[in-house]
Write a protein that holds these residues in place. Structure first.
Motif, PDB file in Angstrom:
ATOM      1  N   SER A   1       2.565   7.107  -5.683  1.00 55.05           N
ATOM      2  CA  SER A   1       1.546   6.520  -6.728  1.00 55.05           C
ATOM      3  C   SER A   1       0.685   5.477  -5.915  1.00 55.05           C
ATOM      4  O   SER A   1      -0.491   5.392  -6.095  1.00 55.05           O
ATOM      5  CB  SER A   1       2.225   6.120  -7.946  1.00 55.05           C
ATOM      6  OG  SER A   1       2.789   5.263  -8.028  1.00 55.05           O
ATOM      7  N   ARG A   2       1.284   4.676  -5.202  1.00 58.40           N
ATOM      8  CA  ARG A   2       0.829   3.497  -4.516  1.00 58.40           C
ATOM      9  C   ARG A   2       0.017   4.204  -3.125  1.00 58.40           C
ATOM     10  O   ARG A   2      -1.385   3.557  -3.099  1.00 58.40           O
ATOM     11  CB  ARG A   2       1.767   2.572  -3.837  1.00 58.40           C
ATOM     12  CG  ARG A   2       1.056   1.134  -3.684  1.00 58.40           C
ATOM     13  CD  ARG A   2       0.457   0.645  -4.633  1.00 58.40           C
ATOM     14  NE  ARG A   2       0.180  -0.814  -4.419  1.00 58.40           N
ATOM     15  CZ  ARG A   2      -0.279  -1.606  -5.174  1.00 58.40           C
ATOM     16  NH1 ARG A   2      -0.209  -1.321  -6.820  1.00 58.40           N
ATOM     17  NH2 ARG A   2      -0.474  -2.983  -5.020  1.00 58.40           N
ATOM     18  N   ARG A   3       0.330   5.097  -2.522  1.00 60.06           N
ATOM     19  CA  ARG A   3      -0.435   5.837  -1.619  1.00 60.06           C
ATOM     20  C   ARG A   3      -1.699   6.263  -2.095  1.00 60.06           C
ATOM     21  O   ARG A   3      -2.942   6.168  -1.561  1.00 60.06           O
ATOM     22  CB  ARG A   3       0.174   6.646  -0.925  1.00 60.06           C
ATOM     23  CG  ARG A   3       1.127   5.987  -0.024  1.00 60.06           C
ATOM     24  CD  ARG A   3       1.897   7.052   1.063  1.00 60.06           C
ATOM     25  NE  ARG A   3       2.633   6.580   2.071  1.00 60.06           N
ATOM     26  CZ  ARG A   3       3.178   6.957   3.206  1.00 60.06           C
ATOM     27  NH1 ARG A   3       3.160   8.428   3.325  1.00 60.06           N
ATOM     28  NH2 ARG A   3       4.059   6.678   3.944  1.00 60.06           N
ATOM     29  N   ARG A   4      -1.631   6.942  -3.264  1.00 61.28           N
ATOM     30  CA  ARG A   4      -2.791   7.484  -3.878  1.00 61.28           C
ATOM     31  C   ARG A   4      -3.782   6.499  -4.356  1.00 61.28           C
ATOM     32  O   ARG A   4      -4.990   6.599  -4.155  1.00 61.28           O
ATOM     33  CB  ARG A   4      -2.354   8.381  -5.210  1.00 61.28           C
ATOM     34  CG  ARG A   4      -1.754   9.678  -4.981  1.00 61.28           C
ATOM     35  CD  ARG A   4      -1.870  10.570  -6.123  1.00 61.28           C
ATOM     36  NE  ARG A   4      -1.031   9.850  -7.394  1.00 61.28           N
ATOM     37  CZ  ARG A   4       0.213   9.988  -7.411  1.00 61.28           C
ATOM     38  NH1 ARG A   4       0.938  10.775  -6.435  1.00 61.28           N
ATOM     39  NH2 ARG A   4       0.961   9.503  -8.246  1.00 61.28           N
ATOM     40  N   ALA A   5      -3.433   5.430  -4.802  1.00 54.27           N
ATOM     41  CA  ALA A   5      -4.261   4.167  -5.196  1.00 54.27           C
ATOM     42  C   ALA A   5      -4.893   3.677  -4.002  1.00 54.27           C
ATOM     43  O   ALA A   5      -6.284   3.568  -4.016  1.00 54.27           O
ATOM     44  CB  ALA A   5      -3.315   2.964  -5.892  1.00 54.27           C
ATOM     45  N   TYR A   6      -4.205   3.427  -2.788  1.00 51.19           N
ATOM     46  CA  TYR A   6      -4.811   2.994  -1.766  1.00 51.19           C
ATOM     47  C   TYR A   6      -5.910   3.961  -1.141  1.00 51.19           C
ATOM     48  O   TYR A   6      -6.819   3.702  -0.609  1.00 51.19           O
ATOM     49  CB  TYR A   6      -3.724   2.762  -0.630  1.00 51.19           C
ATOM     50  CG  TYR A   6      -4.060   2.348   0.548  1.00 51.19           C
ATOM     51  CD1 TYR A   6      -4.883   1.068   0.571  1.00 51.19           C
ATOM     52  CD2 TYR A   6      -4.127   2.844   1.952  1.00 51.19           C
ATOM     53  CE1 TYR A   6      -5.377   0.531   1.768  1.00 51.19           C
ATOM     54  CE2 TYR A   6      -4.400   2.322   2.982  1.00 51.19           C
ATOM     55  CZ  TYR A   6      -5.325   1.230   3.095  1.00 51.19           C
ATOM     56  OH  TYR A   6      -5.857   0.567   4.079  1.00 51.19           O
TER      57      TYR A   6
ATOM     58  N   THR B   1       0.601  -1.069   0.053  1.00 56.21           N
ATOM     59  CA  THR B   1       0.004   0.107  -0.078  1.00 56.21           C
ATOM     60  C   THR B   1       1.009   1.296   0.171  1.00 56.21           C
ATOM     61  O   THR B   1       0.279   2.407  -0.031  1.00 56.21           O
ATOM     62  CB  THR B   1      -0.757  -0.228   1.191  1.00 56.21           C
ATOM     63  OG1 THR B   1       0.149   0.224   2.371  1.00 56.21           O
ATOM     64  CG2 THR B   1      -1.813  -1.262   1.398  1.00 56.21           C
ATOM     65  N   GLY B   2       2.200   1.051   0.530  1.00 57.82           N
ATOM     66  CA  GLY B   2       2.933   2.216   0.572  1.00 57.82           C
ATOM     67  C   GLY B   2       3.153   2.810   1.878  1.00 57.82           C
ATOM     68  O   GLY B   2       3.753   3.763   2.351  1.00 57.82           O
ATOM     69  N   TYR B   3       2.419   2.146   2.853  1.00 58.38           N
ATOM     70  CA  TYR B   3       2.485   2.664   4.256  1.00 58.38           C
ATOM     71  C   TYR B   3       3.150   1.586   5.083  1.00 58.38           C
ATOM     72  O   TYR B   3       3.505   0.534   4.452  1.00 58.38           O
ATOM     73  CB  TYR B   3       1.075   2.611   4.620  1.00 58.38           C
ATOM     74  CG  TYR B   3       0.049   4.119   4.258  1.00 58.38           C
ATOM     75  CD1 TYR B   3       0.195   5.140   4.702  1.00 58.38           C
ATOM     76  CD2 TYR B   3      -0.773   3.954   3.295  1.00 58.38           C
ATOM     77  CE1 TYR B   3      -0.217   6.351   4.398  1.00 58.38           C
ATOM     78  CE2 TYR B   3      -1.135   4.911   2.683  1.00 58.38           C
ATOM     79  CZ  TYR B   3      -1.214   6.261   3.400  1.00 58.38           C
ATOM     80  OH  TYR B   3      -1.656   7.247   2.746  1.00 58.38           O
ATOM     81  N   ALA B   4       3.387   2.040   6.280  1.00 56.18           N
ATOM     82  CA  ALA B   4       4.626   1.178   7.154  1.00 56.18           C
ATOM     83  C   ALA B   4       3.746   0.152   7.218  1.00 56.18           C
ATOM     84  O   ALA B   4       2.641  -0.124   7.365  1.00 56.18           O
ATOM     85  CB  ALA B   4       4.510   2.110   8.516  1.00 56.18           C
ATOM     86  N   GLY B   5       4.664  -0.868   7.181  1.00 54.70           N
ATOM     87  CA  GLY B   5       4.427  -2.429   7.177  1.00 54.70           C
ATOM     88  C   GLY B   5       3.765  -2.893   6.030  1.00 54.70           C
ATOM     89  O   GLY B   5       3.588  -4.155   5.700  1.00 54.70           O
ATOM     90  N   TYR B   6       3.510  -2.041   5.045  1.00 55.03           N
ATOM     91  CA  TYR B   6       3.167  -2.556   3.512  1.00 55.03           C
ATOM     92  C   TYR B   6       3.690  -1.726   2.609  1.00 55.03           C
ATOM     93  O   TYR B   6       3.237  -1.558   1.419  1.00 55.03           O
ATOM     94  CB  TYR B   6       1.629  -2.045   3.295  1.00 55.03           C
ATOM     95  CG  TYR B   6       0.787  -3.049   4.640  1.00 55.03           C
ATOM     96  CD1 TYR B   6       0.438  -4.278   4.616  1.00 55.03           C
ATOM     97  CD2 TYR B   6       0.309  -2.088   5.652  1.00 55.03           C
ATOM     98  CE1 TYR B   6      -0.492  -4.892   5.563  1.00 55.03           C
ATOM     99  CE2 TYR B   6      -0.438  -2.787   6.715  1.00 55.03           C
ATOM    100  CZ  TYR B   6      -0.890  -4.122   6.373  1.00 55.03           C
ATOM    101  OH  TYR B   6      -1.614  -4.565   7.553  1.00 55.03           O
ATOM    102  N   GLU B   7       5.132  -1.515   2.774  1.00 59.78           N
ATOM    103  CA  GLU B   7       6.115  -0.990   1.736  1.00 59.78           C
ATOM    104  C   GLU B   7       6.356  -2.125   0.630  1.00 59.78           C
ATOM    105  O   GLU B   7       6.052  -3.340   0.856  1.00 59.78           O
ATOM    106  CB  GLU B   7       7.289  -0.592   2.486  1.00 59.78           C
ATOM    107  CG  GLU B   7       7.086   0.572   3.489  1.00 59.78           C
ATOM    108  CD  GLU B   7       6.975   1.917   2.784  1.00 59.78           C
ATOM    109  OE1 GLU B   7       6.880   2.200   1.577  1.00 59.78           O
ATOM    110  OE2 GLU B   7       6.822   3.063   3.754  1.00 59.78           O
TER     111      GLU B   7
END
Length: 728
Positions: free
Chosen positions: A235-240, A211-217
């Motif tokens: 870009s991944r955080r925007r998608a999430y 997802t681009g967040y901590a634990g899910y890089e």
């Protein structure tokens, strides 16, 4: 064979595509409290029959409650298609969802009790009813009965959840990456079956959600996750963010979902995980049920013959061959059967095709299948052809004059590799194989004697990750793009294809088949037809008389055949070994099929099982093609001919023939060795019958469970709770 629950089998397609309730024609629910309304409850312990069968295990089953949100999740997880594609009304769709939820709950409860009863009686299972009842959450209970966190089924359930989430995020991120690149693919070309299909039992050892967040890089997603080209944290955080926004906007999250960056703790994810565990419960129950049924099918006699399957093949009463012998006696019924042949529909009997005078003149036909690589006229040549046809139709030139003039157009046909859409289409399948060949002793790909420009192949996953992905069916995959490839900065490709005339095409055809078969001498041409050999091919273009035996009213179609040859199978593989992937028959067929995908403009043949079916009698094909195909069929599998036609050149290759002249097609021996050898006819017939038979037994068993337990005592439905979803 796996029997997933219907709800669980559907990935979150709407989440991937961004389909919302309002755009799907559904009445949007009002608020958070509204989606909590109970729409149905299921508790089969309230049925006396269940308590009689599972008196002790009844204490382990608790009532399952479905709320409105469950129906909405099912809708966005795939059932919206019933409205958009199948013409269902909203009322019909949500009634279907309700029925599926209820029925799956009944089967899950029954399967849970059955597994508890069986496993408690097995000393090595480690499962007891008392330990099960001490667990507090449904998730814990399902994981326990499936064998714990490290069991294959629990790992599969977790993988299915992670895969669904990554697919949803990948799709959303791809849109932003395409916008960033400034390039969006367009156009399609048919692809072989099995593209990017993971093996049924494959469970990655290292796969997480990104997802681009901590634990899910990206690093946390593991080696088995395949990121999009150009992905980054932003870009991944925007998608999430879009993903979570969609869930919130459609009330698919709960008030407890305050911290949304931990995707695995979202209520939506946890609900999906439970549904996957339930699917595994049903899976294991069905697998145990199957084993009892399979013991009958796999019985062997003292000689190692699968007697049950042998009888299903040619038993006097209900054998498949016996049935076909009765039903395929006429040409029309047999030709219909040929059109329907597949991995699940075999042709075991072929009718007699000898003519009344066969004993005197040896004339008879052969049924079979052919591939067709069509090298077409160009648009300019097509205009010239129309003019020639007009001259012929107005008696300015006769038939021989027409064929002679058409041959001059055919002489100048140039074809190119047609796989441009696999580079720049809606999905990009191309990859540069030279990355795999830097230090490799065995090169990945056919490089045309080291041509530096030919390094691009297709379907990287299937070719290079063979532990995870299925091999492509009837498709070798080593024929590199025939031309120069340059990758542009925006992700698209510039292609400069090589131009091939018919002789060049035949050279490619011969060389690639020989390459796939591992030699240089398997492809042979008939006397007088060796390519660029002793025969002067200008003779073909200089012909002016196409009459038959001097009769101007009849055409000698043999004069329109440009080349004839055959691929020699030196390994002794028979018709029964046609789909054994190590046999030369299969390898040659796969090579020619790949050349079809590369060059033919007759894309209809690409959707056929093993090519076009060709009758031993009159066909609907043009006369030139009919003649050449039927003559090639008489030569047997591996034969090929090149003939002229009004569409261009036809390179015709025979994949299979039925030349029994009335009788059994296969010399089937259902011994243990043959049945267990992958790809043999006996193996394919056995798997078809076993899978279809067991599927029928599972469906009948499921129907019996629902008949016994889908009762008013066990199931309560509250239609008013979801009536606004149905549009009423």
């Amino acid at each position: 064979m796996k029997s997933k629950k219907i709800i669980c089998a559907a990935v979150a397609v709407a989440l991937t595509m961004g389909v919302a309730f309002s755009t799907a024609g559904c009445i949007v629910t009002k608020n958070e409290e509204d989606v909590k309304q109970v729409v149905a409850t299921v508790d089969i312990t309230k049925n006396e029959k269940f308590v009689e069968e599972f008196r002790d295990e009844a204490t382990a089953i608790t009532e399952e409650t479905f709320i409105k949100r469950d129906m909405m999740i099912a809708f966005v997880n795939g059932y919206y298609r019933y409205v958009q594609e199948n013409g269902y009304t909203m009322a019909q769709t949500f009634e279907l969802i309700k029925d599926v939820l209820v029925q799956n709950a009944i089967v899950t409860q029954y399967a849970t009790a059955s597994l508890l009863k069986d496993k408690a009686a097995e000393p090595d299972s480690g499962v007891t009813l008392s330990q099960f009842n001490q667990l507090t959450t449904q998730t814990e209970k399902y994981v326990y009965i499936l064998g714990g966190e490290n069991s294959d089924r629990v790992k599969e359930a977790k993988y299915n959840v992670a895969l669904m989430l990554n697919n949803s995020l990948d799709s959303r991120e791809k849109e932003s990456l395409d916008e960033k690149k400034g390039y969006t693919g367009s156009g399609t070309r048919a692809t072989p079956t099995g593209i990017n299909t993971a093996k049924e039992d494959y469970i990655p050892s290292d796969y997480g959600v990104y997802t681009g967040y901590a634990g899910y890089e990206l690093a946390d997603a593991g080696d088995d996750y395949e990121p999009l080209d150009g992905t980054d944290r932003n870009s991944r955080r925007r998608a999430y963010s879009e993903f979570v926004g969609y869930l919130k906007g459609n009330y698919l999250l709960t008030a407890e979902d305050e911290e949304t960056t931990d995707i695995m703790q979202l209520s939506y994810t946890q609900d999906y995980y439970i549904s996957q565990l339930e699917a595994m419960i049903i899976d294991e129950y069905n697998e145990r049920f199957e084993k009892k049924q399979e013991e009958i099918i796999t019985h062997t006699d003292a000689n190692g013959v699968y007697t049950y399957i042998q009888n299903k093949y040619n038993g006097t009463d209900d054998g498949e061959y016996t049935s076909q012998e009765k039903n395929y006696s006429s040409v029309s019924t047999f030709e219909t059967a040929m059109g329907n042949m597949s991995d699940k529909s075999f042709i075991l009997y072929a009718p007699n095709t000898e003519s009344d005078t066969a004993e005197q003149d040896g004339t008879y036909g052969t049924f079979g299948y052919v591939y067709n690589i069509l090298l077409p006229f160009s648009s300019v040549q097509s205009v010239g052809l129309k003019s020639l046809q007009s001259y012929r139709d107005n008696d300015i030139i006769d038939e021989s004059g027409y064929f002679h003039a058409r041959n001059q157009l055919l002489k100048n046909i140039e074809t190119t590799d047609q796989r441009e859409a696999w580079f720049n289409g809606e999905t990009q399948y191309a990859f540069d194989a030279k990355e795999y060949n830097k230090d490799a002793t065995e090169k990945l790909g056919y490089f045309d004697n080291g041509n530096a420009d030919r390094t691009y192949l297709f379907f990287e996953n299937n070719l290079t990750k063979t532990d995870k992905y299925e091999a492509l069916s009837k498709y070798t995959g080593l024929y590199t793009y025939n031309g120069k490839v340059t990758k542009n900065t925006n992700g698209s490709y510039k292609l400069v294809p090589e131009k091939l005339d018919v002789d060049d095409m035949l050279q490619e055809f011969s060389a690639y088949i020989n390459f796939v078969l591992g030699g240089t001498g398997n492809v042979h041409y008939a006397a007088g037809d060796s390519i660029r050999g002793s025969t002067n091919f200008s003779d073909f273009y200089s012909k002016t008389d196409f009459s038959k035996n001097g009769d101007a009213t009849e055409i000698d179609y043999s004069k329109l055949v440009y080349a004839t040859g055959k691929v020699d199978f030196t390994d002794g593989a028979s018709r029964e070994d046609m789909f054994v992937t190590t046999s030369q028959r299969y390898k040659a067929m796969s090579a020619v099929n790949e050349l079809q995908y590369a060059y033919t403009t007759d894309t209809g043949v690409l959707s056929q099982y093993i090519g076009y079916s060709v009758s031993a009698y009159d066909t609907s094909y043009i006369a030139e093609f009919e003649y050449a195909a039927q003559e090639a069929l008489r030569m047997g599998a591996g034969a090929f001919k090149v003939c002229a036609g009004d569409y261009g050149w036809h390179l015709i290759y025979v994949t299979e023939t039925f030349d029994t002249n009335g009788g059994e097609v296969y010399n089937a021996q259902f011994t243990k060795a043959r049945v267990e050898q992958e790809g043999t006819f006996e193996n394919r017939f056995y798997n078809w019958y076993k899978d279809s038979s067991l599927k029928d037994e599972i469906n009948l068993n499921r129907a019996e469970i629902l008949k016994d337990y889908n009762t008013d005592a066990a199931v309560k439905v509250f239609k008013d709770a979801y009536k606004n979803l149905t549009g009423k």
